[in-house]
Structures are given as C-alpha cells and as structure tokens.
Design an enzyme around this catalytic site. Structure first.
Site, short mmCIF file in Angstrom:
data_model
loop_
_atom_site.label_atom_id
_atom_site.label_comp_id
_atom_site.label_asym_id
_atom_site.label_seq_id
_atom_site.Cartn_x
_atom_site.Cartn_y
_atom_site.Cartn_z
N HIS A 89 0.78 -1.22 -0.06
CA HIS A 89 0.14 0.06 0.02
C HIS A 89 0.94 1.27 0.04
O HIS A 89 2.11 1.24 0.28
CB HIS A 89 -0.83 0.07 1.19
CG HIS A 89 -1.69 -1.21 1.34
ND1 HIS A 89 -2.69 -1.67 0.45
CD2 HIS A 89 -1.94 -2.17 2.28
CE1 HIS A 89 -3.03 -2.87 0.84
NE2 HIS A 89 -2.65 -3.19 2.03
N ARG A 267 -0.57 -4.71 -6.38
CA ARG A 267 -0.84 -6.10 -6.12
C ARG A 267 0.62 -6.48 -6.59
O ARG A 267 1.26 -6.02 -7.80
CB ARG A 267 -2.03 -6.67 -6.85
CG ARG A 267 -3.14 -6.28 -6.37
CD ARG A 267 -4.40 -7.22 -7.12
NE ARG A 267 -5.49 -6.70 -6.23
CZ ARG A 267 -6.32 -5.54 -6.47
NH1 ARG A 267 -6.02 -4.65 -7.44
NH2 ARG A 267 -7.38 -5.47 -5.80
#
Length: 386
Positions: A89, A267
C-alpha cells in the site's frame, strides 16, 4: 451514544465459506465470505438501525456528539479461506500524487486498471481471532533467502543469479521486477517445480506453502515472490502491523483488521487482477526485515495495539471476564466489536447499554469518553491513534 452497526459479508473469491458464519453463529451461505466492513468507507459502509449508511448518519447527527464527518479508520473482520494477493500500500504522499494523476487521466474509479481509488495511505494491522492465522509479511533476510533458493537445486539457479548483489534491498527489488515483468513462463515454472521437489529442514514450512500457493494459483509469478517473504503464523491474539510499501499476503485464518480508511492496493502476484508493476516498484519498500509482529501494551486489563506516528487508528482488545467489569477509556470516536462470548456495554456518560454477540458492532460517540464491558468474551475497540 451507542449506534448499532450491521453489514453483509463481501464475497471475494478468496473468502472462507465457514469462518464468518461460525463467528456469527449462523448457517453458512454457501458463498465465499471474505470481509465484513464496520466503517463509513463509501465502497461498503455499515448501516445503522434506521437504514442510513454510517456515512450518512455521521453527516446528519455525528457532529452533535463530537464525531467527525468521516472516520479516520476502517475496521473489518477478515476471513481467508485461500491466499489473498501479494500486495503493498502507498504512503500518504504517494496516494495523493497517484490519485491526482489518475483523476487527471480520466480513469474511472471503478475501472480494473485503476490503482488509486482514493488519496489516502493504508497502513494496517491484523489480530488473529482464529487459533492460528497464517500470513506472508515483509521480505526475508537476504542470506536466509539465498539458503532457501540453494535448496531448490538446479531449478533455482536463475532466481539465485538475481539475488547475488551486495545491496540486499536493491537485489530484492530487482528480483521482484524480473519475476513480475521479465521472467518467462518457463523460468517461473522451473522455479516453482524446483520448490515442489525440494526438501529442506530449515524451510520446510515455506516449501509446503509454495506447493499450496501453486495449487491455488498455478504458474503465477507470485508463487516465486512468496519465496522471498517472511512466513508468519500468528497465534490467537497476536498481531501484525504492515506499514506503507511492505509486501504482504494473508493466507489462512480469521482476524480483526484495522487500517486507515483507504482502498488503495498495489498487487504483486497471486491474483488474476491487474498488476501495475512499475507503480508497485515505485511504492515498494524492498528492505529485508524480520516479520512485522506488533506487541500490545497492557493498560488496566486492556491491550493496546498502536504504532507511533500512525494517527489514523489504534486497536484495543479486552478479554472480558465474568467476575469483573472492564473499563475501557476512549479517545475519540470508537467502534466496538465482539468476537466471542456475550459482552454487555455501558456508555460512560449517557449510561446507554447494549449487548454484543460475536460479529456485532456498535459505534461509540466521542462524548461518552469510555465504555464499561461486562459479561464474558473478547471485545475489540477501534479508536483514533495518537
């Protein structure tokens, strides 16, 4: 004021068909149930008793009780029946810049190729509620990873060659870039096959997990990325904290998760979804480190999980015993969630009362100042950090 909150489980494919249903004491739906969100995030806000979303309630009535118009955190129950994607993140600055860039480019916020769905960072912590909770978190010490790769034999030579640098972080970053962007299917397949054949006492659990990941995501480069990561098995009540830029993936188990109110995910494998490799590498922290296990601080019978510098959230855990009430001081707007037993709550100022059973949650407005918990069971309380 105490405001009851309800929400439906989100049916992501990796969700468990039993864990959330067992927690809530109901018959399984037959669908994967991955997460229940107890917050006001617009992607899936909780609902208050009159049918309004929590976001609407905060806008209409929250200010009168001292609550903010928007919560700084998002509280979830997470149930992993199969591995989640490897992900990281962004920091607050990275999120703001990335969100502005994609807004200017006119990319729809719901588009599959969209990376930044809001402008917030997403540090997060998770506490194991099931007996064990398995996760991958952070990049392993490079020398240890070299020993693991050596155990793969000839099939691991290509991977070993990318890990030869003297700068550990640079070597790991370059290896991840190669695996996700440049390695051929045959190179990935050879490494995965070598891991499936390998036997090594030091890394037996990691090799077993590699075989499991390949069953769930055959031939996925993330199976090899996982070989670079710390394998962590939390016992019930133990926690992980994942800061910005740190690769992680939850593998199996039930947990209470608390994070900054964001849905930004970069991802890095184990997924059929969009992987933006350049952007992942831009926000990635490739520094090898021990697993980011977070120890609580005990305060008057309540454990506090918090991280200096993270003002978005802290998580309190009270093991409420039948022979004595537990007082839980609150600092700001709170959400209380039961995960076992039956817990009675009494608000500190108004004296309002409610009973929580597993899976039930309630918003506690800031003007209450505290809650008293009695009965018997586990109570988690999300509050702003410091």
């Amino acid at each position: 004021m105490l405001v009851s909150l309800v929400n439906e489980p989100r049916d992501y494919a990796w969700g468990s068909t039993t864990l959330i249903a067992d927690l809530e004491g109901r018959t399984p739906s037959g669908r994967p149930e991955a997460e229940v969100w107890y917050g006001d995030h617009p992607a899936d806000p909780a609902v208050v008793p009159d049918g309004r979303s929590l976001g609407e309630w905060l806008a209409d009535e929250g200010a009168e009780a001292g609550a903010p118009a928007k919560l700084p955190y998002l509280l979830k129950v997470l149930a992993a029946g199969s591995p989640l994607s490897i992900q990281a993140h962004p920091s607050k600055r990275q999120a703001e810049e990335g969100f502005a860039r994609e807004e200017a480019a006119g990319i729809d916020r719901s588009a599959a190729e969209r990376t930044y769905r809001d402008d917030n960072h997403k540090p997060e912590l998770i506490v194991a509620v099931s007996e064990t909770f398995t996760a991958l978190a952070g990049l392993r010490d490079l020398e240890a990873t070299r020993r693991l790769v050596a155990a793969l034999g000839e099939g691991g030579h290509a991977l070993a060659a990318h890990l030869e640098g003297t700068d550990a972080a640079a070597s790991l970053r370059d290896t991840i870039a190669w695996l996700l962007a440049d390695a051929s299917e045959s190179e990935i397949g050879a490494i995965i096959a070598a891991a499936a054949r390998a036997e090594d006492d030091e890394f037996a659990a990691e090799l077993t997990l590699s075989r499991h990941l390949d069953t769930a995501y055959p031939g996925d480069p993330g199976v090899v990325v996982a070989l670079l990561m710390n394998l962590v098995v939390l016992q019930r009540g133990e926690a992980l904290f994942v800061p910005a830029g740190v690769l992680h993936a939850y593998v199996a188990g039930l947990g209470v998760e608390l994070m900054a109110a964001s849905d930004n995910v970069l991802r890095g494998g184990l997924t059929p979804k969009h992987i933006d490799v350049p952007e992942l590498l831009e926000i990635l922290d490739p520094t090898p480190a021990p697993p980011p296990v977070l120890a609580p601080v005990a305060q008057g019978g309540v454990e506090r999980f918090s991280v200096p510098g993270i003002a978005d959230f802290a998580l309190l855990h009270a093991k409420v015993a039948a022979d004595a009430a537990t007082d839980v001081p609150l600092d700001g707007v709170a959400i209380a969630l039961a995960t076992s037993g039956e817990v009675q709550l009494e608000a500190g100022r108004s004296g309002a009362r409610t009973t929580l059973i597993p899976g039930c949650a309630v918003l506690v407005t800031p003007d209450e100042g505290s809650i008293r918990a009695s009965g018997q069971g586990d109570l988690f309380v999300a509050i702003p950090g410091r």
